[in-house]
Design an enzyme around this catalytic site. Sequence first.
Site, PDB file in Angstrom:
ATOM      1  CB  SER A 130      -0.903   0.031   1.229  1.00 33.13           C
ATOM      2  OG  SER A 130      -1.694   1.198   1.200  1.00 33.13           O
ATOM      3  CE  LYS A 184      -3.362  -2.224  -0.674  1.00 30.22           C
ATOM      4  NZ  LYS A 184      -3.238  -2.350  -2.096  1.00 30.22           N
ATOM      5  CG  HIS A 187      -4.989  -0.572   3.799  1.00 29.61           C
ATOM      6  ND1 HIS A 187      -5.176   0.041   2.570  1.00 29.61           N
ATOM      7  CD2 HIS A 187      -4.276   0.301   4.536  1.00 29.61           C
ATOM      8  CE1 HIS A 187      -4.593   1.222   2.574  1.00 29.61           C
ATOM      9  NE2 HIS A 187      -4.034   1.406   3.749  1.00 29.61           N
ATOM     10  CG  ASN A 188      -7.105  -1.156  -0.671  1.00 23.61           C
ATOM     11  OD1 ASN A 188      -6.159  -0.955   0.080  1.00 23.61           O
ATOM     12  ND2 ASN A 188      -6.946  -1.285  -1.971  1.00 23.61           N
ATOM     13  CD  GLU A 191      -7.485   3.697   0.241  1.00 27.06           C
ATOM     14  OE1 GLU A 191      -6.530   2.957   0.560  1.00 27.06           O
ATOM     15  OE2 GLU A 191      -7.709   4.002  -0.938  1.00 27.06           O
TER      16      GLU A 191
HETATM   17  P1  NAP Z   1       0.823  -0.757 -14.654  1.00 24.85           P
HETATM   18  O1  NAP Z   1       1.562   0.509 -14.537  1.00 24.85           O
HETATM   19  O2  NAP Z   1      -0.318  -0.846 -15.581  1.00 24.85           O
HETATM   20  O3  NAP Z   1       1.869  -1.905 -15.037  1.00 24.85           O
HETATM   21  C1  NAP Z   1       1.456  -3.207 -15.273  1.00 24.85           C
HETATM   22  C2  NAP Z   1       2.645  -4.049 -15.654  1.00 24.85           C
HETATM   23  O4  NAP Z   1       2.202  -5.380 -15.859  1.00 24.85           O
HETATM   24  C3  NAP Z   1       3.317  -3.587 -16.945  1.00 24.85           C
HETATM   25  O5  NAP Z   1       4.699  -3.718 -16.782  1.00 24.85           O
HETATM   26  C4  NAP Z   1       2.763  -4.577 -17.960  1.00 24.85           C
HETATM   27  O6  NAP Z   1       3.635  -4.820 -19.024  1.00 24.85           O
HETATM   28  C5  NAP Z   1       2.674  -5.823 -17.125  1.00 24.85           C
HETATM   29  N1  NAP Z   1       1.725  -6.791 -17.669  1.00 24.85           N
HETATM   30  C6  NAP Z   1       0.395  -6.633 -17.826  1.00 24.85           C
HETATM   31  N2  NAP Z   1      -0.159  -7.752 -18.348  1.00 24.85           N
HETATM   32  C7  NAP Z   1       0.854  -8.626 -18.535  1.00 24.85           C
HETATM   33  C8  NAP Z   1       0.925  -9.948 -19.058  1.00 24.85           C
HETATM   34  N3  NAP Z   1      -0.163 -10.592 -19.453  1.00 24.85           N
HETATM   35  N4  NAP Z   1       2.126 -10.538 -19.100  1.00 24.85           N
HETATM   36  C9  NAP Z   1       3.234  -9.886 -18.679  1.00 24.85           C
HETATM   37  N5  NAP Z   1       3.236  -8.636 -18.178  1.00 24.85           N
HETATM   38  C10 NAP Z   1       2.065  -8.013 -18.111  1.00 24.85           C
HETATM   39  O7  NAP Z   1       0.260  -1.248 -13.221  1.00 24.85           O
HETATM   40  P2  NAP Z   1       0.765  -0.855 -11.753  1.00 24.85           P
HETATM   41  O8  NAP Z   1       0.034   0.350 -11.284  1.00 24.85           O
HETATM   42  O9  NAP Z   1       2.250  -0.898 -11.687  1.00 24.85           O
HETATM   43  O10 NAP Z   1       0.150  -2.077 -10.908  1.00 24.85           O
HETATM   44  C11 NAP Z   1       0.737  -3.361 -10.896  1.00 24.85           C
HETATM   45  C12 NAP Z   1       0.035  -4.167  -9.844  1.00 24.85           C
HETATM   46  O11 NAP Z   1       0.189  -3.518  -8.577  1.00 24.85           O
HETATM   47  C13 NAP Z   1      -1.481  -4.297 -10.056  1.00 24.85           C
HETATM   48  O12 NAP Z   1      -1.916  -5.548  -9.603  1.00 24.85           O
HETATM   49  C14 NAP Z   1      -2.038  -3.200  -9.169  1.00 24.85           C
HETATM   50  O13 NAP Z   1      -3.364  -3.447  -8.783  1.00 24.85           O
HETATM   51  C15 NAP Z   1      -1.081  -3.284  -7.998  1.00 24.85           C
HETATM   52  N6  NAP Z   1      -0.993  -2.091  -7.164  1.00 24.85           N
HETATM   53  C16 NAP Z   1      -1.033  -0.849  -7.710  1.00 24.85           C
HETATM   54  C17 NAP Z   1      -0.947   0.268  -6.910  1.00 24.85           C
HETATM   55  C18 NAP Z   1      -0.965   1.643  -7.501  1.00 24.85           C
HETATM   56  O14 NAP Z   1      -1.120   2.612  -6.731  1.00 24.85           O
HETATM   57  N7  NAP Z   1      -0.800   1.802  -8.805  1.00 24.85           N
HETATM   58  C19 NAP Z   1      -0.780   0.112  -5.541  1.00 24.85           C
HETATM   59  C20 NAP Z   1      -0.696  -1.160  -4.996  1.00 24.85           C
HETATM   60  C21 NAP Z   1      -0.799  -2.260  -5.828  1.00 24.85           C
HETATM   61  P3  NAP Z   1       3.559  -3.932 -20.386  1.00 24.85           P
HETATM   62  O15 NAP Z   1       4.366  -2.726 -20.081  1.00 24.85           O
HETATM   63  O16 NAP Z   1       4.178  -4.767 -21.417  1.00 24.85           O
HETATM   64  O17 NAP Z   1       2.121  -3.632 -20.645  1.00 24.85           O
END
Ligand code: NAP
Length: 479
Positions: A130, A184, A187-188, A191
């Site tokens: 988080s 987690k 937590h959300n 939130e």
């Molecule tokens: P993001 O910026 O959209 O990045 C997603 C990543 O996953 C990219 O590197 C993408 O690769 C890769 N990907 C997607 N589909 C794939 C597949 N089928 N095979 C291989 N790689 C794949 O997302 P993010 O915000 O970093 O979030 C990542 C995870 O963390 C999610 O589960 C999200 O819910 C979680 N999370 C996010 C936050 C937040 O605040 N953003 C906080 C906590 C947790 P490409 O570049 O090739 O598309």
Amino acid sequence: MNASAAIGVTGLGVMGRNLARNFARNGYTVAVHNRGEARTRALIDAFGHEGDFVAARTAEELVAALERPRKLLLMVQAGPATDAVIEEFAALLEPGDMIIDGGNAHFADTRRREAALRDLGLHFVGVGVSGGEEGALHGPSVMPGGSAESYAVLGPMFEAISAKVDGEPCAAHIGADGAGHFVKMVHNGIEYADMQLIAEAYDLLRQVAGHTPAEIAEVFRRWNEGRLGSYLVEITAEVLDHTDHATGEPFVDVVADAAGQKGTGRWTVQTALDLGSPVTAIAQATFARAASGQAELRSACAGLPGGVTPALSRTEAARFASRVEHALYASKVIAYDQGWKMIRDAAAEYGWKIDLAEVARIWRGGCIIRASFLDRIRAAHTADPDLVSLLAEPGFAAEIGDAQVPWREVVASAARRGVPVPAFSAALAHYDTLRAGRLPAALLQGQRDYFGAHGYRRTDRPGDFHTHWATPDRVETEA
Ligand code: NAP
């Protein structure tokens, strides 16, 4: 390729990129990989100087770059993408290696994946992370599930990258398999409730007390200095104080009033229904977001008669703000307590040994609900690890007792004036449910027995009973 990296990260989007940098900044050699190479190159070009990175072009190269046991962090979208990436890497790993899922997976998926990978001799560690983009880079709150054996190896790494409060890392082993992702998720959910309660407090100060957004920002700033001190209250003041550049109007007046959601609040409520955990403030907050987006319904009902709204005098308005502070605090205690109870219920259901004081401790920094009163929640659960509710702790009980009159007055004022306060009302009703000596559930049991012969228990003697309602003398028999 030399097996020199302490950890590998695949999925270099917003979160993966920043977590990789955080590990590197903490002295770990990090192997980085993305399905398309551009993200990997961009990371190395922009931030390669921050630490030791190994760029891997393929999954095979990533695995070859890792020290044993291999530790591989997946930061990809939850759902099918996570399953696909697990399948790809599981085939390349060896018994004892660890796959860490830092995405927002549903805890049931984490339980399923953990069981499947355990059969292959691999550790699968679902980790709640988080703090968003900034937290991932500078120190998130980290909630790892999985085996104790895996935490013995990974714990120091998670603790190193996590936020620190009073010198303590905001990371702790939560429990087996999906426990980290479960916590987690809650937590959300909390939130959602916290944000909705704050939004209702704002609405009351605006609609009942007649304050401007800038004046309300001041009120929140003042509250942030006291027991309501928290990240969410702090940013609320900032948002309310912001003036829209294009129109010169308060920002809050030019934003469409339909709230979005990504689904973790909904998961919390769905899961709470399965567990029978009454997380009513979280549920109302989730439904309030849904209702805000029901444009057709809202427009069909707009203009229906509401409450009477005489303006408050300035003295009354100031007094009202202090009452809202009590109502917000009391409702917040209820919402958080509901979340903790849900975690207890899940621990009993899934056989997790979750230290509830630790949950409060690791939420004091890095995450969105970081708040000063988490110190007190931690202390309450430390003093009594079997504490069933914060309301049973003398300090919280006294505060809620003091909040009684203003809390009820605020909810009553909202009802009289037609200001919707679903989360405040739900929290107060929950409090009244818990403290009631007797609930009308007795009547429900009578109704159930009448139409469905479901039986009931009596207060005066043991056993299950049924009344033969159709007989003239309504004979009672033991079921
Ligand atoms: P993001 O910026 O959209 O990045 C997603 C990543 O996953 C990219 O590197 C993408 O690769 C890769 N990907 C997607 N589909 C794939 C597949 N089928 N095979 C291989 N790689 C794949 O997302 P993010 O915000 O970093 O979030 C990542 C995870 O963390 C999610 O589960 C999200 O819910 C979680 N999370 C996010 C936050 C937040 O605040 N953003 C906080 C906590 C947790 P490409 O570049 O090739 O598309």
